[in-house]
Design a protein around this motif. Structure first.
Motif, PDB file in Angstrom:
ATOM      1  N   LEU A  54       0.725  -1.268  -0.018  1.00  0.00           N
ATOM      2  CA  LEU A  54       0.041  -0.051   0.117  1.00  0.00           C
ATOM      3  C   LEU A  54       0.615   1.212   0.050  1.00  0.00           C
ATOM      4  O   LEU A  54       0.579   2.216  -0.639  1.00  0.00           O
ATOM      5  N   LEU A  55       1.986   1.128   0.589  1.00  0.00           N
ATOM      6  CA  LEU A  55       2.867   2.164   0.746  1.00  0.00           C
ATOM      7  C   LEU A  55       3.421   2.761  -0.569  1.00  0.00           C
ATOM      8  O   LEU A  55       3.909   4.150  -0.730  1.00  0.00           O
ATOM      9  N   GLN A  56       3.538   1.635  -1.373  1.00  0.00           N
ATOM     10  CA  GLN A  56       4.057   1.952  -2.896  1.00  0.00           C
ATOM     11  C   GLN A  56       3.299   2.523  -3.821  1.00  0.00           C
ATOM     12  O   GLN A  56       3.753   3.124  -4.788  1.00  0.00           O
ATOM     13  N   LEU A  57       1.987   2.715  -3.546  1.00  0.00           N
ATOM     14  CA  LEU A  57       0.775   3.248  -4.445  1.00  0.00           C
ATOM     15  C   LEU A  57       0.742   4.866  -4.206  1.00  0.00           C
ATOM     16  O   LEU A  57       0.666   5.152  -3.093  1.00  0.00           O
ATOM     17  N   THR A  58       0.397   5.303  -5.158  1.00  0.00           N
ATOM     18  CA  THR A  58       0.036   6.818  -5.205  1.00  0.00           C
ATOM     19  C   THR A  58      -1.135   6.796  -4.894  1.00  0.00           C
ATOM     20  O   THR A  58      -2.175   5.861  -5.086  1.00  0.00           O
ATOM     21  N   ILE A  59      -1.799   8.194  -4.330  1.00  0.00           N
ATOM     22  CA  ILE A  59      -3.059   8.318  -3.956  1.00  0.00           C
ATOM     23  C   ILE A  59      -4.181   8.134  -4.956  1.00  0.00           C
ATOM     24  O   ILE A  59      -5.109   7.407  -4.528  1.00  0.00           O
ATOM     25  N   PRO A  60      -4.038   8.423  -6.339  1.00  0.00           N
ATOM     26  CA  PRO A  60      -5.038   8.238  -7.435  1.00  0.00           C
ATOM     27  C   PRO A  60      -5.052   6.602  -7.516  1.00  0.00           C
ATOM     28  O   PRO A  60      -6.124   6.050  -7.666  1.00  0.00           O
ATOM     29  N   VAL A  61      -4.281   5.907  -7.613  1.00  0.00           N
ATOM     30  CA  VAL A  61      -3.906   4.342  -7.922  1.00  0.00           C
ATOM     31  C   VAL A  61      -4.753   3.706  -6.670  1.00  0.00           C
ATOM     32  O   VAL A  61      -5.523   3.115  -6.754  1.00  0.00           O
ATOM     33  N   LEU A  62      -4.370   4.191  -5.583  1.00  0.00           N
ATOM     34  CA  LEU A  62      -5.102   3.581  -4.224  1.00  0.00           C
ATOM     35  C   LEU A  62      -6.359   3.816  -4.315  1.00  0.00           C
ATOM     36  O   LEU A  62      -7.204   3.059  -4.078  1.00  0.00           O
ATOM     37  N   ALA A  63      -6.758   5.045  -4.610  1.00  0.00           N
ATOM     38  CA  ALA A  63      -8.183   5.227  -4.676  1.00  0.00           C
ATOM     39  C   ALA A  63      -9.130   4.382  -5.763  1.00  0.00           C
ATOM     40  O   ALA A  63     -10.221   3.747  -5.486  1.00  0.00           O
ATOM     41  N   ILE A  66      -9.003   0.659  -4.160  1.00  0.00           N
ATOM     42  CA  ILE A  66      -9.844   0.372  -3.239  1.00  0.00           C
ATOM     43  C   ILE A  66     -11.364   0.419  -3.638  1.00  0.00           C
ATOM     44  O   ILE A  66     -12.024  -0.402  -3.123  1.00  0.00           O
ATOM     45  N   GLN A  67     -11.636   1.060  -4.885  1.00  0.00           N
ATOM     46  CA  GLN A  67     -13.057   0.995  -5.164  1.00  0.00           C
ATOM     47  C   GLN A  67     -13.506  -0.347  -5.583  1.00  0.00           C
ATOM     48  O   GLN A  67     -14.555  -0.874  -5.645  1.00  0.00           O
ATOM     49  N   GLU A  68     -12.320  -1.319  -5.899  1.00  0.00           N
ATOM     50  CA  GLU A  68     -12.795  -2.596  -6.345  1.00  0.00           C
ATOM     51  C   GLU A  68     -12.853  -3.527  -5.400  1.00  0.00           C
ATOM     52  O   GLU A  68     -13.194  -4.893  -5.705  1.00  0.00           O
ATOM     53  N   VAL A  89      -7.325   9.680   0.264  1.00  0.00           N
ATOM     54  CA  VAL A  89      -7.710   8.800  -0.875  1.00  0.00           C
ATOM     55  C   VAL A  89      -9.451   8.720  -0.919  1.00  0.00           C
ATOM     56  O   VAL A  89     -10.054   8.850  -1.982  1.00  0.00           O
ATOM     57  N   LEU A  90      -9.743   9.174   0.225  1.00  0.00           N
ATOM     58  CA  LEU A  90     -11.255   9.285   0.010  1.00  0.00           C
ATOM     59  C   LEU A  90     -11.806  10.519  -0.854  1.00  0.00           C
ATOM     60  O   LEU A  90     -12.796  10.653  -1.373  1.00  0.00           O
ATOM     61  N   ASP A  91     -11.022  11.638  -0.642  1.00  0.00           N
ATOM     62  CA  ASP A  91     -10.881  12.821  -1.546  1.00  0.00           C
ATOM     63  C   ASP A  91     -11.166  12.270  -2.960  1.00  0.00           C
ATOM     64  O   ASP A  91     -11.778  13.070  -3.548  1.00  0.00           O
ATOM     65  N   ASP A  92     -10.476  11.312  -3.172  1.00  0.00           N
ATOM     66  CA  ASP A  92     -10.343  11.117  -4.557  1.00  0.00           C
ATOM     67  C   ASP A  92     -11.104   9.960  -5.146  1.00  0.00           C
ATOM     68  O   ASP A  92     -11.359   9.754  -6.369  1.00  0.00           O
ATOM     69  N   MET A  93     -11.874   9.342  -4.144  1.00  0.00           N
ATOM     70  CA  MET A  93     -12.808   8.304  -4.658  1.00  0.00           C
ATOM     71  C   MET A  93     -14.114   8.770  -5.190  1.00  0.00           C
ATOM     72  O   MET A  93     -14.192  10.077  -4.792  1.00  0.00           O
ATOM     73  N   LEU A 139     -26.629   6.777  -5.964  1.00  0.00           N
ATOM     74  CA  LEU A 139     -26.114   6.555  -6.685  1.00  0.00           C
ATOM     75  C   LEU A 139     -25.312   7.446  -7.846  1.00  0.00           C
ATOM     76  O   LEU A 139     -24.003   6.989  -8.444  1.00  0.00           O
ATOM     77  N   MET A 140     -25.644   8.584  -7.430  1.00  0.00           N
ATOM     78  CA  MET A 140     -24.920   9.454  -8.588  1.00  0.00           C
ATOM     79  C   MET A 140     -23.641   9.811  -8.134  1.00  0.00           C
ATOM     80  O   MET A 140     -23.404   9.637  -7.094  1.00  0.00           O
ATOM     81  N   THR A 141     -22.885  10.353  -9.189  1.00  0.00           N
ATOM     82  CA  THR A 141     -21.479  10.832  -8.931  1.00  0.00           C
ATOM     83  C   THR A 141     -21.527  12.290  -9.139  1.00  0.00           C
ATOM     84  O   THR A 141     -22.265  12.903  -9.777  1.00  0.00           O
ATOM     85  N   ASN A 142     -20.526  13.153  -8.522  1.00  0.00           N
ATOM     86  CA  ASN A 142     -20.341  14.454  -9.044  1.00  0.00           C
ATOM     87  C   ASN A 142     -18.928  14.629  -9.694  1.00  0.00           C
ATOM     88  O   ASN A 142     -18.787  15.709 -10.015  1.00  0.00           O
ATOM     89  N   ARG A 143     -18.413  13.453 -10.193  1.00  0.00           N
ATOM     90  CA  ARG A 143     -17.408  13.871 -11.155  1.00  0.00           C
ATOM     91  C   ARG A 143     -17.805  13.900 -12.517  1.00  0.00           C
ATOM     92  O   ARG A 143     -17.653  13.006 -13.283  1.00  0.00           O
TER      93      ARG A 143
END
Lengths: 452, 452
Positions: A54-63, A66-68, A89-93, A139-143
């Motif tokens: 987990l330490l090796q992963l960047t925040i976006p990759v981690l996000a 984790i969603q999977e 990570v949560l900010d990015d999910m 269900l909606m996303t704001n992205r």
């Protein structure tokens, strides 16, 4: 090259890279993989390697990864990476994924999770949590990227470039007016084909189909299925754009709803999969089974009340399982057709009447065929014409009643706004069991002096 | 304005416009509607207005609308518009839709339909028909735009502009090398964000996940579900790009596969929906019911072989429906979990063993709970300790065996490459019926002298 390797080899390579501290090799492997595959490897890793991984992963990759994961693993992973990183990570999910993660948590637990996030992101998630579960709002996303109807194509493309990361998967830009109401939609394709100086309002498609925040997610699924949209905008009562629902969430909804129908039809217990623990699965299945145990005893007491008839002609018992089984079955067959039919379309009174008439026709054909067959068998087997008549007539009647029960009960539930799949297979089967025994022994008692 | 009207009003307006020959108003209504809604109105129109309605539609609109009809209506509509127009409509339809339309037709009939089409389009359809049903090759479409890896972004956009109509829904351009092998993919978004003079090979994503033409459509659904792709390229053995499968077809596959699982679990008969005629539905359901009738007679003959035991203690009959029902049920519960689990993921030996162990644990917990409960009830009801013991012990044993049958049988079928849902609910129920009667009467016979 890595993506063609089988998963266990990838896991081994990952462990090797972790052990030997080969950061670059690890990075190379991860770059080639989709988040889903990364999640598989992560779950396969021995406990001690997981934290280092987990330490090796960047925040976006981690996000993305984790969603999977499933809910339990998501929580444990977020705890492993510590509060600061988990906030990022949560900010990015996607916020719909966060909302479903928080769904079953206590209020304090939710606050604890949200505290690491930025104010803006956490308030969006909290707003979503106010919508009822299984609605469009959840269900909606704001992205997504919205543009104003007064933009030119160039301005739209510029905004898209600014928010490029934000608009990764969806290929529409929603157009809003000055009150943030949905005014139209343009696809990336429209932008590519248009001239840079054209105005958005001249190229946008204005007849947008949208969905209300509190509408059931099944309705959203139906719209996307019907119209083949990639996404559908979600609006509040005043038509103001609140978010979008994307096709990938809809595929999950379709699978989830189908699984729910199957769970209820077979009373197999809510949300049991291969990873559920024994005692949890037993706990979820037991209520149904205990209820059925008592309903089974009702059948038993019906037989008990016909004890005299039965002891005078024990041969009647031989046909009991067949009659009860057939009636239960024909009911389940009708039930499955109705439940799946209701899942895929709205129905009006005309459809309902036609359906009932159709099922009655089916029951007649099936009933007459099977009744004649069993009457002949009973006569040959037990040598009694009257017994053949009793068994045949009972089967005809019970098959008609069983089919009607399997058709009408879910329709009534639907009309009462209760999920028709609640009238699950076992319930219909058991009701039909009881009805069939009453009819069978009723007819038999009437003719008992002729049988013996 | 029209799209907000309820469907029956739209139908009335359409009839009015048709009667009064108001071509322009009709055009206006149709322009606002999605193909799905148009199809609903068309189906609602009285027979005599349908042909006139069809005359008013342009070929592309007609092609879109026909794709929303079910097979029967598609064929009758194509016949209504005459050979020349139907040829043009077929040219315009997605080739995967044509392939599924032709699926159940005779060879002559197929030739007749294809004869109106252009040579090029009809040969593509005929190629598709050579792939087995439910494979990627049958599901793919050729309506996509491919580009060469040597293109610049400008050349790609120019090609896209030329084939704009062709690439309506999908927002990827697939990149092929000089042998037509898949080399990468660029999204419309990538094109918008890139500089016009950049080279495609510098901006394309090269780690494309593709699927073989003969791969099962469920695998395609799994890939799209996992990776949230909008589309997935289909390649032949040599990696040459043959077509793409789009997410909207995948949503249909997911629904179809779920319905198939439900049909089989409930033996409700293949492809019966609200519009199926009585005799057709009866014909599809009868085979199962007749088979079950005979299996039910097997149960009956088991009871018959224990006739002596039964006539000595008629009270044994009171618990028969409960024991058979519970055993059938617990089997169906396990079956549903296994069938849905297998539908959503591949499994290895480790998973299988863990699953069997889990279900055994569930069976123990459920069995012991229910056995104690029923033993007490039987004792209180019938006043016989021995009867309580016989019923309780039988239930414990049958619940364990029932659960194991519902778990192991579908797994064995899966291993033998037979669809595990074939071990449909009724079959498992009936097997469990027979097993439970054998166990119950076996134990009862052993203790018979203590019961009476």
């Amino acid at each position: 090259m890595y993506k063609t390797l089988p998963q266990d080899q990838l896991t081994l390579l990952t462990i090797k890279a972790l052990k030997e501290g080969k950061k670059k090799e690890l990075q190379q492997i991860m770059e080639e993989l989709q988040p889903y595959d990364m999640a598989l490897i992560y779950k396969d890793l021995p406990e001690k390697h997981q934290s280092r991984f987990l330490l090796q992963l960047t925040i976006p990759v981690l996000a993305d990864m984790i969603q999977e994961l499933d809910q339990e693993d998501q929580i444990s992973t977020l705890q492993k990476i510590g509060k600061e990183r988990s906030g990022k990570v949560l900010d990015d999910m996607d916020n719909d994924d966060i909302a479903s993660l928080l769904e079953n948590m206590s209020h304090e637990r939710i606050q604890q999770f949200l505290s690491g996030m930025t104010k803006e992101e956490s308030s969006i998630v909290q707003d979503m949590m106010n919508y009822p579960p299984e609605t469009a709002g959840r269900l909606m996303t704001n992205r997504f990227v919205w543009i104003r109807d007064s933009y030119s194509v160039r301005e739209a493309v510029d905004k898209l470039k600014t928010f490029a990361e934000f608009a990764e998967t969806i290929n529409y830009l929603y157009v809003v007016d000055d009150k943030r109401k949905v005014a139209g939609v343009v696809s990336y394709r429209d932008l590519l084909l248009a001239d840079m100086n054209q105005m958005i309002k001249d190229i946008m498609y204005t007849r947008v189909i949208s969905i209300g925040v509190e509408t059931d997610q099944e309705e959203a699924a139906r719209l996307i299925e019907r119209y083949d949209f990639l996404a559908i905008p979600v609006v509040d009562d005043e038509g103001i754009l609140k978010g979008i629902i994307t096709f990938d969430d809809i595929i999950d909804v379709v699978i989830q709803e189908a699984n729910e129908d199957i769970e209820k039809l077979s009373a197999s217990g809510k949300a049991i999969d291969f990873d559920t623990k024994s005692h949890v699965a037993a706990y979820r299945r037991l209520p149904w089974l205990i209820l059925l145990l008592f309903i089974g005893l009702v059948s038993g007491s019906i037989i008990a009340s016909f004890e005299e008839t039965l002891s005078q002609a024990v041969a009647l018992a031989f046909f009991m399982p067949m009659i009860a089984g057939m009636t239960g079955n024909t009911g389940t067959q009708s039930l499955a057709v109705v439940v799946r039919g209701l899942a895929s379309r709205d129905i009006d009174m005309k459809t309902v009447l036609r359906l009932i008439a159709r099922e009655f026709g089916v029951a007649l054909i099936i009933g007459i065929t099977c009744a004649i067959l069993i009457a002949m068998i009973a006569y040959v087997w037990q040598g009694s014409l009257i017994l053949g008549f009793v068994v045949g007539a009972s089967l005809l009647l019970t098959l008609i009643i069983g089919t009607m029960a399997g058709t009408v009960i879910p329709l009534i539930l639907y009309k009462l706004n209760i999920d028709p799949a609640v009238a699950s297979g076992p319930l219909i089967t058991t009701i039909n069991d009881i009805l069939s025994l009453l009819i069978y022994f009723g007819i038999a008692s009437f003719f008992i002096h002729s049988i013996i």
